[in-house]
Design a protein around this motif. Structure first.
Motif, short mmCIF file in Angstrom:
data_model
loop_
_atom_site.label_atom_id
_atom_site.label_comp_id
_atom_site.label_asym_id
_atom_site.label_seq_id
_atom_site.Cartn_x
_atom_site.Cartn_y
_atom_site.Cartn_z
N ILE A 1 0.84 -1.20 0.00
CA ILE A 1 0.00 0.00 0.00
C ILE A 1 0.87 1.25 0.00
N ILE A 2 1.90 1.25 0.82
CA ILE A 2 2.82 2.40 0.88
C ILE A 2 3.51 2.59 -0.46
N ILE A 3 3.92 1.50 -1.09
CA ILE A 3 4.62 1.59 -2.39
C ILE A 3 3.73 2.21 -3.45
N VAL A 4 2.48 1.73 -3.58
CA VAL A 4 1.60 2.26 -4.63
C VAL A 4 1.18 3.70 -4.32
N ILE A 5 1.04 4.03 -3.04
CA ILE A 5 0.73 5.41 -2.67
C ILE A 5 1.88 6.33 -3.06
N LEU A 6 3.11 5.87 -2.83
CA LEU A 6 4.28 6.66 -3.22
C LEU A 6 4.36 6.83 -4.73
N VAL A 7 4.11 5.74 -5.46
CA VAL A 7 4.15 5.82 -6.93
C VAL A 7 3.11 6.81 -7.43
N GLY A 8 1.87 6.67 -6.95
CA GLY A 8 0.82 7.59 -7.35
C GLY A 8 1.12 9.02 -6.94
N GLY A 9 1.63 9.19 -5.71
CA GLY A 9 1.96 10.52 -5.21
C GLY A 9 3.05 11.19 -6.03
N ILE A 10 4.05 10.42 -6.46
CA ILE A 10 5.14 10.98 -7.26
C ILE A 10 4.62 11.48 -8.61
N VAL A 11 3.76 10.67 -9.24
CA VAL A 11 3.18 11.09 -10.52
C VAL A 11 2.34 12.36 -10.33
N GLY A 12 1.54 12.39 -9.25
CA GLY A 12 0.74 13.57 -8.96
C GLY A 12 1.61 14.79 -8.70
#
Length: 360
Positions: free
Chosen positions: A130-141
């Motif tokens: 969950i932390i990994i995908v949140i970080l990936v999404g957050g970086i793109v955002g």
């Protein structure tokens, strides 16, 4: 004064104002009301018509299905809503969902699965993924927000570019370790139970866990929008960025944070979709952003900026999902459903702009 008393007071005041109008004014009032709420009226008519044509439409399994499908789309809609409040949009949302879904699936495949993408990697703890995908999404955002805020580029152009970039990364990711673009399935049982398992049933129909996760997302987003300085700044920037800047709001920081939060919501959506779908491909997340944008506009999040409520987003998601399920119950051709979806977006945007012009 509590919200109920305030609502009752508003109704009494509106009725009093209506009574004071002349006959011509009353006709104008009803005309404006019908035009402004035309989409809701059509949706209600469609629901009534569908329930008459197919009695199963309002059955317990159907209602739970509508709730479940709506819950799966709520995080992405809540994310895009913030971008729309800033008079923008986000075309990269669906591809970010696809990327994070495939990352989740690849990291949470069962160790016994024959074509596991990372055969030597144990199943990671769910919170870590969950932390990994949140970080990936957050970086793109964050990247979207940075280019919009720093270089004053239109969000449409920025997110169109990142949409293509993310899709390229997704296609390359699907080729890792000889996967050769094959669908990612064979998910670990703990993962599927965490997302699709159930602890509550209604009428003998199980409500999946991700419905409750969506409720948590909605509560958190409501709190952020209504009870934090960041939320107030977001609406200020959306209404008038120049005035917000003069009043001390850091416009660049707020814009970046809004897009970053949106990216986090896409990551959450991708995590849920990975288990909900069960077999993820490079097409996972395709056109998700169009449904989310339509839901936001139907729910009253205006493209003119500075206007919108989380409750409206939730309502928009539910109404849109109801109409799509109704189309399936009426056996409407899938190709025609795309036409109807486009018309809904067009009509919703037209009504929204008309309301703005009338106020102006």
């Amino acid at each position: 004064m509590n919200p109920i008393q305030r609502s009752i007071g508003n109704i009494k005041q509106n009725y009093s104002d209506y009574k004071s109008l002349e006959s011509k004014g009353k006709i104008t009032f009803w005309k404006e009301s019908l035009l402004n709420n035309a989409l809701y009226i059509l949706l209600i008519i469609a629901i009534i018509y569908t329930s008459f044509k197919n009695s199963n439409f309002l059955s317990a399994p159907s209602i739970v299905n509508i709730i479940s499908l709506s819950a799966a789309n709520l995080p992405i809609a809540c994310g895009i809503a913030g971008c729309i409040v800033l008079t923008g949009t986000d075309l990269s949302a669906g591809r970010v969902v696809g990327l994070t879904a495939c990352i989740s699936a690849s990291l949470l495949q069962a160790v016994t699965y024959a074509t596991k993408m990372f055969p030597n990697l144990p199943v990671l703890p769910i919170p870590v993924v969950i932390i990994i995908v949140i970080l990936v999404g957050g970086i793109v955002g964050w990247v979207n927000g940075f280019f919009v805020a720093k270089f004053k580029l239109h969000p449409f152009i920025v997110t169109l570019a990142t949409q293509l970039i993310i899709y390229g990364f997704l296609l390359m990711y699907m080729m890792i370790n000889g996967n050769n673009g094959q669908s990612l399935s064979g998910l670990d049982e703990r993962f599927t139970k965490f997302v699709k398992g159930s602890v509550i049933s209604v009428g003998g129909v199980a409500i999946p866990n991700y419905v409750w996760y969506a409720c948590v997302v909605v509560i958190v987003m409501w709190f952020i929008w209504n009870k934090t300085t960041f939320g107030k700044n977001m609406f200020a920037v959306g209404s008038n960025p120049e005035a917000a800047n003069v009043s001390g709001v850091n416009v660049m920081k707020t814009t970046i944070l809004v897009h970053t939060l949106a990216g986090v919501m896409y990551g959450v959506t991708g995590f849920i979709e990975a288990a909900r779908i069960g077999s993820n491909t490079a097409n996972t997340g395709l056109n998700y952003e169009s449904d989310a944008i339509a839901a936001c506009v139907i729910g009253g999040v205006s493209f003119v900026g500075g206007t919108g409520k989380i409750s409206g987003v939730v309502m928009g998601v539910f109404l849109l999902r109801i109409i799509f399920v109704a189309l399936n119950f009426l056996s409407i051709n899938m190709n025609m459903q795309y036409v109807i979806k486009g018309l809904i977006i067009l009509v919703a945007c037209a009504i929204d702009m008309r309301k703005y012009l009338v106020r102006k």
